[in-house]
Scaffold this active site. Structure first.
Site, mmCIF file in Angstrom:
data_model
loop_
_atom_site.group_PDB
_atom_site.id
_atom_site.type_symbol
_atom_site.label_atom_id
_atom_site.label_comp_id
_atom_site.label_asym_id
_atom_site.label_seq_id
_atom_site.Cartn_x
_atom_site.Cartn_y
_atom_site.Cartn_z
ATOM 1 N N SER A 19 43.199 -20.373 -19.192
ATOM 2 C CA SER A 19 42.476 -19.570 -20.181
ATOM 3 C C SER A 19 43.435 -18.751 -21.035
ATOM 4 C CB SER A 19 41.514 -18.604 -19.478
ATOM 5 O OG SER A 19 40.491 -19.302 -18.812
ATOM 6 N N ILE A 20 43.150 -18.699 -22.334
ATOM 7 C CA ILE A 20 43.932 -17.854 -23.235
ATOM 8 C C ILE A 20 43.870 -16.399 -22.744
ATOM 9 C CG2 ILE A 20 44.010 -16.909 -25.578
ATOM 10 C CD1 ILE A 20 43.099 -19.747 -26.544
ATOM 11 N N TYR A 156 33.435 -28.793 -35.171
ATOM 12 C CA TYR A 156 33.446 -27.397 -34.702
ATOM 13 C C TYR A 156 32.105 -26.735 -35.057
ATOM 14 C CZ TYR A 156 35.573 -23.040 -33.104
ATOM 15 O OH TYR A 156 35.871 -21.892 -32.404
ATOM 16 N N LYS A 163 32.321 -18.007 -35.508
ATOM 17 C CA LYS A 163 33.651 -17.369 -35.627
ATOM 18 C C LYS A 163 33.770 -16.592 -36.936
ATOM 19 C CE LYS A 163 35.789 -18.580 -31.752
ATOM 20 N NZ LYS A 163 35.929 -17.592 -30.655
ATOM 21 N N THR A 194 42.659 -25.866 -23.065
ATOM 22 C CA THR A 194 41.977 -25.045 -22.054
ATOM 23 C C THR A 194 40.681 -25.740 -21.640
ATOM 24 O OG1 THR A 194 40.686 -23.870 -23.719
ATOM 25 C CG2 THR A 194 42.826 -22.919 -23.140
HETATM 26 P P1 NAD Z 1 38.166 -20.838 -21.622
HETATM 27 O O1 NAD Z 1 37.085 -21.811 -21.266
HETATM 28 O O2 NAD Z 1 39.250 -20.655 -20.657
HETATM 29 O O3 NAD Z 1 37.517 -19.419 -21.979
HETATM 30 C C1 NAD Z 1 36.223 -19.264 -22.505
HETATM 31 C C2 NAD Z 1 35.572 -18.168 -21.713
HETATM 32 O O4 NAD Z 1 34.288 -17.819 -22.232
HETATM 33 C C3 NAD Z 1 35.355 -18.561 -20.241
HETATM 34 O O5 NAD Z 1 36.015 -17.643 -19.404
HETATM 35 C C4 NAD Z 1 33.850 -18.448 -20.072
HETATM 36 O O6 NAD Z 1 33.485 -17.991 -18.792
HETATM 37 C C5 NAD Z 1 33.539 -17.403 -21.133
HETATM 38 N N1 NAD Z 1 32.101 -17.353 -21.455
HETATM 39 C C6 NAD Z 1 31.320 -18.291 -22.036
HETATM 40 N N2 NAD Z 1 30.044 -17.856 -22.087
HETATM 41 C C7 NAD Z 1 30.023 -16.608 -21.553
HETATM 42 C C8 NAD Z 1 29.006 -15.632 -21.304
HETATM 43 N N3 NAD Z 1 27.716 -15.859 -21.627
HETATM 44 N N4 NAD Z 1 29.363 -14.453 -20.719
HETATM 45 C C9 NAD Z 1 30.640 -14.212 -20.387
HETATM 46 N N5 NAD Z 1 31.647 -15.087 -20.582
HETATM 47 C C10 NAD Z 1 31.334 -16.277 -21.150
HETATM 48 O O7 NAD Z 1 38.737 -21.342 -23.033
HETATM 49 P P2 NAD Z 1 39.742 -20.652 -24.079
HETATM 50 O O8 NAD Z 1 40.199 -21.765 -24.934
HETATM 51 O O9 NAD Z 1 40.713 -19.811 -23.358
HETATM 52 O O10 NAD Z 1 38.762 -19.758 -24.967
HETATM 53 C C11 NAD Z 1 38.923 -18.365 -25.122
HETATM 54 C C12 NAD Z 1 38.709 -17.939 -26.554
HETATM 55 O O11 NAD Z 1 39.732 -18.491 -27.368
HETATM 56 C C13 NAD Z 1 37.392 -18.377 -27.171
HETATM 57 O O12 NAD Z 1 36.889 -17.339 -27.985
HETATM 58 C C14 NAD Z 1 37.797 -19.546 -28.031
HETATM 59 O O13 NAD Z 1 36.904 -19.751 -29.095
HETATM 60 C C15 NAD Z 1 39.140 -19.055 -28.506
HETATM 61 N N6 NAD Z 1 40.035 -20.077 -29.057
HETATM 62 C C16 NAD Z 1 40.363 -21.181 -28.326
HETATM 63 C C17 NAD Z 1 41.215 -22.140 -28.861
HETATM 64 C C18 NAD Z 1 41.587 -23.377 -28.106
HETATM 65 O O14 NAD Z 1 42.045 -24.342 -28.731
HETATM 66 N N7 NAD Z 1 41.457 -23.402 -26.773
HETATM 67 C C19 NAD Z 1 41.744 -21.955 -30.167
HETATM 68 C C20 NAD Z 1 41.388 -20.813 -30.872
HETATM 69 C C21 NAD Z 1 40.526 -19.880 -30.309
HETATM 70 O O1 0WE Z 2 36.460 -22.186 -29.749
HETATM 71 C C1 0WE Z 2 36.780 -23.276 -29.311
HETATM 72 C C2 0WE Z 2 35.886 -23.980 -28.330
HETATM 73 C C3 0WE Z 2 34.753 -23.143 -27.852
HETATM 74 C C4 0WE Z 2 33.674 -23.899 -27.142
HETATM 75 C C5 0WE Z 2 33.904 -24.998 -26.328
HETATM 76 C C6 0WE Z 2 32.843 -25.621 -25.675
HETATM 77 C C7 0WE Z 2 33.015 -26.863 -24.839
HETATM 78 C C8 0WE Z 2 31.936 -26.978 -23.786
HETATM 79 C C9 0WE Z 2 32.385 -23.445 -27.289
HETATM 80 N N1 0WE Z 2 31.338 -24.027 -26.666
HETATM 81 C C10 0WE Z 2 31.548 -25.092 -25.864
HETATM 82 N N2 0WE Z 2 30.464 -25.660 -25.260
HETATM 83 C C11 0WE Z 2 30.568 -26.594 -24.296
HETATM 84 O O2 0WE Z 2 29.551 -27.098 -23.788
HETATM 85 N N3 0WE Z 2 37.957 -23.865 -29.736
HETATM 86 C C12 0WE Z 2 38.682 -23.225 -30.808
HETATM 87 C C13 0WE Z 2 38.470 -25.146 -29.221
HETATM 88 C C14 0WE Z 2 37.936 -26.224 -30.081
HETATM 89 O O3 0WE Z 2 36.701 -26.702 -29.888
HETATM 90 C C15 0WE Z 2 36.471 -27.670 -30.860
HETATM 91 C C16 0WE Z 2 37.599 -27.768 -31.676
HETATM 92 C C17 0WE Z 2 38.541 -26.841 -31.178
HETATM 93 C C18 0WE Z 2 39.895 -26.564 -31.717
HETATM 94 C C19 0WE Z 2 35.348 -28.435 -31.099
HETATM 95 C C20 0WE Z 2 35.365 -29.353 -32.144
HETATM 96 C C21 0WE Z 2 36.464 -29.454 -32.952
HETATM 97 C C22 0WE Z 2 37.596 -28.676 -32.743
#
Ligand code: NAD
Ligand code: 0WE
Length: 256
Positions: A19-20, A156, A163, A194
């Site tokens: 997780s980030i 997305y 967002k 992640t």
């Molecule tokens: P992650 O799955 O590790 O984290 C997402 C978190 O959201 C999880 O811990 C999950 O439990 C929590 N969550 C979802 N619904 C919830 C709820 N109802 N109550 C409380 N917590 C809840 O994935 P990540 O990639 O570390 O995502 C963290 C953040 O980073 C998100 O906001 C995501 O949009 C953002 N982000 C991710 C990426 C990527 O490429 N992974 C890029 C840019 C931004």
């Molecule tokens: O914010 C995100 C992903 C957040 C996310 C991921 C899931 C997967 C499982 C939100 N909801 C769900 N619901 C689920 O059921 N990112 C920035 C990562 C991400 O997700 C994408 C991306 C990128 C980058 C989805 C489509 C296209 C690009």
């Protein structure tokens, strides 16, 4: 160099070691911050317990579904009792129903739109409102966002719209909370592998695309998001609020 010595923080969004939120929590901890953690539900409790436990057995750990006002109230009540005050808050939470990230945006249901905005955007407002009364000595609130808020990233979909709402919410919160010396900023991360990214069709291709087109010719590392998290939390960013900082190896500047 203890840039965050004496700071008290709370982290929302750790699911596992990838997780980030965990990368930023580790960086905050390394710089001397004392942290509390929340987890979404029973399913993730063990994971987060194990990770948070590495910061000491007495690490404050609470369940919090960010769509539940009662959970949020209980969390800040506990933090008030255990910490007495708060300086840092990380919002690293997002969710949209899976089918909304697969088809066309035009088919987004009312319910998927509502859920995505509730979990991924409104929650920042609710958490900031809960935290502000404890941030008596000023504070820094950091939220994770993604480029799909400003440009169309196929699939997305509703997450991009949520967002955009998150980023705008950060600006309005920055205005409201500025007089209390509470700053609110977003980190816009390039793609990171992640839990939330896995299972996204074409995610591996996206990583390759960033590698090929970003000025730095590579993808962002979790520890680099941690370093930006430390910067935004600390005095180096004392005059920065309401901003979206791109930590994406420069991908966002490209026009082609
Ligand atoms: P992650 O799955 O590790 O984290 C997402 C978190 O959201 C999880 O811990 C999950 O439990 C929590 N969550 C979802 N619904 C919830 C709820 N109802 N109550 C409380 N917590 C809840 O994935 P990540 O990639 O570390 O995502 C963290 C953040 O980073 C998100 O906001 C995501 O949009 C953002 N982000 C991710 C990426 C990527 O490429 N992974 C890029 C840019 C931004
Ligand atoms: O914010 C995100 C992903 C957040 C996310 C991921 C899931 C997967 C499982 C939100 N909801 C769900 N619901 C689920 O059921 N990112 C920035 C990562 C991400 O997700 C994408 C991306 C990128 C980058 C989805 C489509 C296209 C690009």
């Amino acid at each position: 160099m203890s840039l965050l010595a004496g700071k008290l923080g709370i982290v929302f969004g750790v699911a596992n070691k990838r997780s980030i939120a965990w990368a930023i929590a580790q960086a905050w901890h390394r710089e001397g911050a004392k942290l509390a953690f929340t987890y979404q539900g029973e399913r993730l409790k063990e994971n987060v317990e194990e990770l948070a436990g590495t910061f000491g057995a007495d690490t404050l750990l609470m369940e919090c579904d960010v769509t539940k006002d009662a959970d949020i109230a209980r969390v800040f009540d506990e933090v008030g009792k255990k910490f007495g005050k708060l300086h840092l808050l990380l919002h690293s939470v997002a969710f949209a129903p899976k089918d909304a990230l697969e088809g066309e945006f035009v088919n987004t249901s009312r319910e998927a739109f509502r859920v995505a905005h509730d979990v991924s955007a409104y929650s920042l407002v609710a958490l900031a409102r809960g935290a502000a009364p404890l941030m008596t000595g000023g504070g820094s609130i950091v939220a994770m966002t993604y480029y799909g808020s400003e440009k169309v990233v196929p699939h997305y979909n509703v997450m991009g719209v949520a967002k955009a709402s998150l980023e705008a919410s950060a600006r309005y919160l920055a205005y409201d909370l500025g007089p209390k010396k509470i700053r609110v900023n977003c980190i816009s991360a390039g793609p990171v592998n992640t839990l939330a990214a896995r299972g996204i069709a074409g995610f591996t291709e996206m990583l390759k695309r960033y590698e090929a087109h970003a000025p730095l010719k590579r993808n962002v590392l979790p520890e680099e998001l941690g370093a930006t998290g430390v910067f935004l939390a600390g005095d180096g960013a004392a005059a920065i609020t309401g901003q979206v900082i791109y930590v994406d190896c420069g991908y966002q500047i490209m026009g082609m």
